[in-house]
Design an enzyme around this catalytic site. Structure first.
Site, short mmCIF file in Angstrom:
data_model
loop_
_atom_site.label_atom_id
_atom_site.label_comp_id
_atom_site.label_asym_id
_atom_site.label_seq_id
_atom_site.Cartn_x
_atom_site.Cartn_y
_atom_site.Cartn_z
N LYS A 155 0.75 -4.66 9.78
CA LYS A 155 1.06 -3.43 10.51
C LYS A 155 0.26 -2.28 9.91
CE LYS A 155 4.26 -0.73 8.18
NZ LYS A 155 5.18 0.30 8.21
N HIS A 185 7.66 -7.31 8.05
CA HIS A 185 8.48 -8.04 7.07
C HIS A 185 9.98 -7.82 7.29
CE1 HIS A 185 8.42 -4.20 4.89
NE2 HIS A 185 9.51 -4.62 4.30
N LYS A 189 13.91 -10.12 6.63
CA LYS A 189 15.05 -9.64 5.83
C LYS A 189 16.28 -10.44 6.20
CE LYS A 189 14.37 -4.73 4.80
NZ LYS A 189 14.89 -4.69 3.44
N GLU A 223 15.75 6.79 2.77
CA GLU A 223 15.43 6.45 1.38
C GLU A 223 15.54 7.67 0.48
OE1 GLU A 223 11.99 3.47 1.05
OE2 GLU A 223 11.38 4.82 2.65
N HIS A 247 9.32 -1.38 12.20
CA HIS A 247 10.51 -2.07 11.67
C HIS A 247 11.79 -1.81 12.48
CE1 HIS A 247 7.87 -2.77 8.38
NE2 HIS A 247 7.97 -1.58 7.85
N LYS A 346 12.53 10.13 4.01
CA LYS A 346 12.29 10.03 2.57
C LYS A 346 12.97 11.19 1.85
CE LYS A 346 7.97 7.51 2.25
NZ LYS A 346 8.63 6.38 1.61
P1 NDP Z 1 -6.14 -1.33 0.42
O1 NDP Z 1 -7.13 -0.28 0.80
O2 NDP Z 1 -5.46 -1.24 -0.89
O3 NDP Z 1 -6.82 -2.77 0.48
C1 NDP Z 1 -7.74 -3.16 1.45
C2 NDP Z 1 -8.84 -3.96 0.79
O4 NDP Z 1 -9.79 -4.30 1.80
C3 NDP Z 1 -9.58 -3.16 -0.28
O5 NDP Z 1 -9.79 -3.96 -1.41
C4 NDP Z 1 -10.87 -2.80 0.44
O6 NDP Z 1 -11.96 -2.60 -0.42
C5 NDP Z 1 -11.08 -4.04 1.28
N1 NDP Z 1 -12.06 -3.77 2.34
C6 NDP Z 1 -12.19 -2.64 3.07
N2 NDP Z 1 -13.22 -2.78 3.94
C7 NDP Z 1 -13.74 -4.03 3.73
C8 NDP Z 1 -14.80 -4.75 4.31
N3 NDP Z 1 -15.56 -4.23 5.29
N4 NDP Z 1 -15.06 -5.99 3.87
C9 NDP Z 1 -14.32 -6.54 2.88
N5 NDP Z 1 -13.28 -5.89 2.29
C10 NDP Z 1 -13.00 -4.65 2.71
O7 NDP Z 1 -5.07 -1.39 1.61
P2 NDP Z 1 -3.60 -2.02 1.53
O8 NDP Z 1 -3.68 -3.27 0.75
O9 NDP Z 1 -2.64 -0.98 1.10
O10 NDP Z 1 -3.28 -2.30 3.06
C11 NDP Z 1 -3.84 -3.40 3.76
C12 NDP Z 1 -3.10 -3.54 5.09
O11 NDP Z 1 -1.73 -3.83 4.85
C13 NDP Z 1 -3.11 -2.28 5.95
O12 NDP Z 1 -3.15 -2.65 7.30
C14 NDP Z 1 -1.77 -1.65 5.65
O13 NDP Z 1 -1.32 -0.82 6.71
C15 NDP Z 1 -0.91 -2.89 5.50
N6 NDP Z 1 0.31 -2.67 4.70
C16 NDP Z 1 0.20 -2.24 3.42
C17 NDP Z 1 1.35 -2.06 2.66
C18 NDP Z 1 1.27 -1.62 1.24
O14 NDP Z 1 2.34 -1.37 0.65
N7 NDP Z 1 0.09 -1.51 0.64
C19 NDP Z 1 2.69 -2.28 3.24
C20 NDP Z 1 2.68 -2.79 4.59
C21 NDP Z 1 1.51 -2.96 5.28
P3 NDP Z 1 -12.26 -1.09 -0.96
O15 NDP Z 1 -11.20 -0.80 -1.95
O16 NDP Z 1 -13.62 -1.20 -1.54
O17 NDP Z 1 -12.19 -0.19 0.23
#
Ligand code: NDP
Length: 479
Positions: A155, A185, A189, A223, A247, A346
């Site tokens: 999401k 997620h 739950k 929250e 959610h 929040k």
């Molecule tokens: P992040 O930015 O932490 O992680 C994304 C990763 O993808 C980074 O390592 C980024 O690299 C990499 N990336 C970006 N562009 C490319 C590319 N072109 N090729 C290869 N790798 C790439 O995001 P999140 O992990 O926080 O979120 C990921 C997804 O999960 C999103 O859709 C978010 O909405 C969803 N989500 C996240 C939650 C959370 O708590 N984090 C909770 C619920 C959903 P770089 O760092 O170099 O940009």
């Protein structure tokens, strides 16, 4: 032993992967240590296989996997550095996952490549920023996907109804809908799933689950956590997109759905999608159906919290809400005329995370009983996992004066974290606990008018001090 499922994580060095996805798999491996699983990670950062293996071991153990199980998975894992918005990069990742050369796609039609492995299915998990996911899906159209490829999409799925539809259309060119898992997620739950047993396995509740006996429903996730350094994400999302659009509308769909004949992915998802299709804003428009607010400086317990607009990384010009409420009606024969309020916020003092079913008063209170007649309510806790039945009983000092008695029970503790539960389905190729494409579009349709009204300033931005309760004018079901 089940055939080996290969999980390819795109965005393998991101926050979601380390904090939720891998610990979720860790909790699954705690329950099922022999699960046959191979993990291939990919991201654009350079990382050796050994460094990725270290990340895997750490995060799987954090989720509950035994050390030796985590090492077994890590020893078999691989990492590929690639730009996943590029079809060559994706072919390299998939080739590593399947142990063969992946071909370019020859035509625009959905076409799958047979792979030598003959094992279980392949899951491509998009743990990527949403815009990157969209570009990766476009690039995948130039790749002949291996047989039995499933897509797991995080999401938010799209930014509004139109973009969700466009993404669905693109995804449909890659794999059939039954192989697409849009992750929410909350569907994993245990208390959300308890709604199914509660409604359909108890004559007591089955008989009264309609507008005939229920006066209103509240689904809230309030929250006490404030921004906690997440401005980069939250300031672009806000409470409505972060919680209600995804959610809480999924919870609504389970609470209000018609009884399915069987609990299968098709029956359950047909029933929940029908509820979402019938859902519209209460009173006809966002001006009457929605409220938004932002926290000002205050204290939560002994913590001093700055005003939201003063939090590092927040741009006040964006007018992001930290508390959102939307009231809807499910316009069908079972629910028409009943307000269903969805709320999340929040930095609140009281953390209500629940579904409250408020029952209508009895038609006639026998003369001689002295009121007021307290409202009967069923409270299903979403966290902690408790259930309360608040019913009217005779008074203690005056037996003919009515008062409320509360029956409380703790619900069984789930074996798996919510993410683990959802992942178990994805790794088994079962889409039941994930969101179907049409439902994802409907969730945006319900919220799009509200978002547009907020953007135009048609609904005022209210304020509440951090650590306070939901403003009393918002009419929360519980104090
Ligand atoms: P992040 O930015 O932490 O992680 C994304 C990763 O993808 C980074 O390592 C980024 O690299 C990499 N990336 C970006 N562009 C490319 C590319 N072109 N090729 C290869 N790798 C790439 O995001 P999140 O992990 O926080 O979120 C990921 C997804 O999960 C999103 O859709 C978010 O909405 C969803 N989500 C996240 C939650 C959370 O708590 N984090 C909770 C619920 C959903 P770089 O760092 O170099 O940009």
């Amino acid at each position: 032993m089940t055939p080996t499922c290969t999980l390819v994580i795109l965005g393998a060095s991101g926050d979601l992967t380390e904090r939720l996805l891998l610990p979720g798999i860790g909790s699954l491996l705690e329950r099922e240590p022999d699960r046959a699983l191979r993990i291939v990670g990919s991201d654009r950062v350079e990382m050796s296989d050994a460094q990725f293996a270290e990340l895997l071991v750490r995060a799987l153990i954090a989720g509950g996997a035994a050390e030796q199980v985590a090492h077994r998975i890590a020893d078999d894992a691989a990492y590929v550095c690639a730009d996943v918005t590029d079809s060559d990069g994706l072919r390299e990742v998939l080739g590593q996952a399947q142990g063969c050369v992946i071909r370019p796609r020859s035509s625009g039609r959905r076409a799958h490549q047979e792979v030598p492995d003959g094992g279980g299915h392949l899951v491509l998990y998009f743990a990527l920023p949403p815009a990157v996911t969209e570009r990766a899906c476009a690039a995948l159209q130039e790749v002949e996907l291996p047989d039995r490829t499933h897509l797991a999409m995080e999401k938010p799925f799209g930014r509004d109804e139109a973009s969700a539809r466009a993404l669905n259309e693109r995804v449909a060119t890659l794999v059939p809908e039954s192989q697409v898992h849009r992750v929410d997620h909350f569907l994993g739950k245990s208390t959300v799933l308890d709604v199914i047993a509660l409604r359909f396995a108890n004559r007591l509740f089955q008989a009264v689950w309609s507008a005939e006996h229920i006066e209103s429903i509240e689904i809230a996730y309030d929250e006490s956590l404030a921004l906690e350094g997440r401005a980069g994400y939250y300031d672009h999302a806000g409470a409505l997109r972060d919680m209600i659009q995804s959610h809480l509308l999924q919870v609504l769909a389970l609470v209000a759905m018609e009884p399915p004949a069987r609990i299968t992915d098709r029956d359950l998802r047909d029933a929940t999608a029908a509820v979402l299709r019938a859902t519209r804003l209460w009173g006809g428009g966002p001006e009457t159906a929605s409220r938004r607010a932002r926290y000002t400086a205050g204290s939560i317990g002994d913590r001093q919290v700055p005003a939201y607009v003063d939090e590092p990384g927040v741009d006040p010009e964006r007018e992001t809400e930290t508390l959102a409420q939307v009231t809807v009606e499910v316009a069908n024969p079972r629910w028409a005329g009943i307000p269903i309020t969805l709320r999340s916020g929040k930095a609140l003092g009281a953390t209500h995370k629940h579904v409250v079913i408020t029952f209508a008063d009895v038609r006639h209170l026998p003369d001689g009983l002295t009121g007021p007649d307290p409202q009967d309510q069923l409270v299903i806790g979403l966290s902690p996992d408790v259930m309360e039945l608040r019913i009217t009983t005779n008074g203690t000092s005056d037996p003919l004066a009515l008062e409320q008695s509360v029956f409380t029970t703790s619900l069984r503790e789930a074996e798996l974290e919510a993410y683990g539960e959802v992942l178990a389905g994805i790794l088994d190729g079962d889409p039941m606990l994930t969101v179907r494409g049409d439902a994802a579009e409907e969730c945006w349709r319900i919220c799009d008018d509200v978002l547009a009204a907020w953007k135009d300033g048609r609904v005022p931005m209210e304020e509440y001090p951090a650590g306070s309760a939901v403003p009393s004018a918002w009419g929360a079901a519980l104090d």
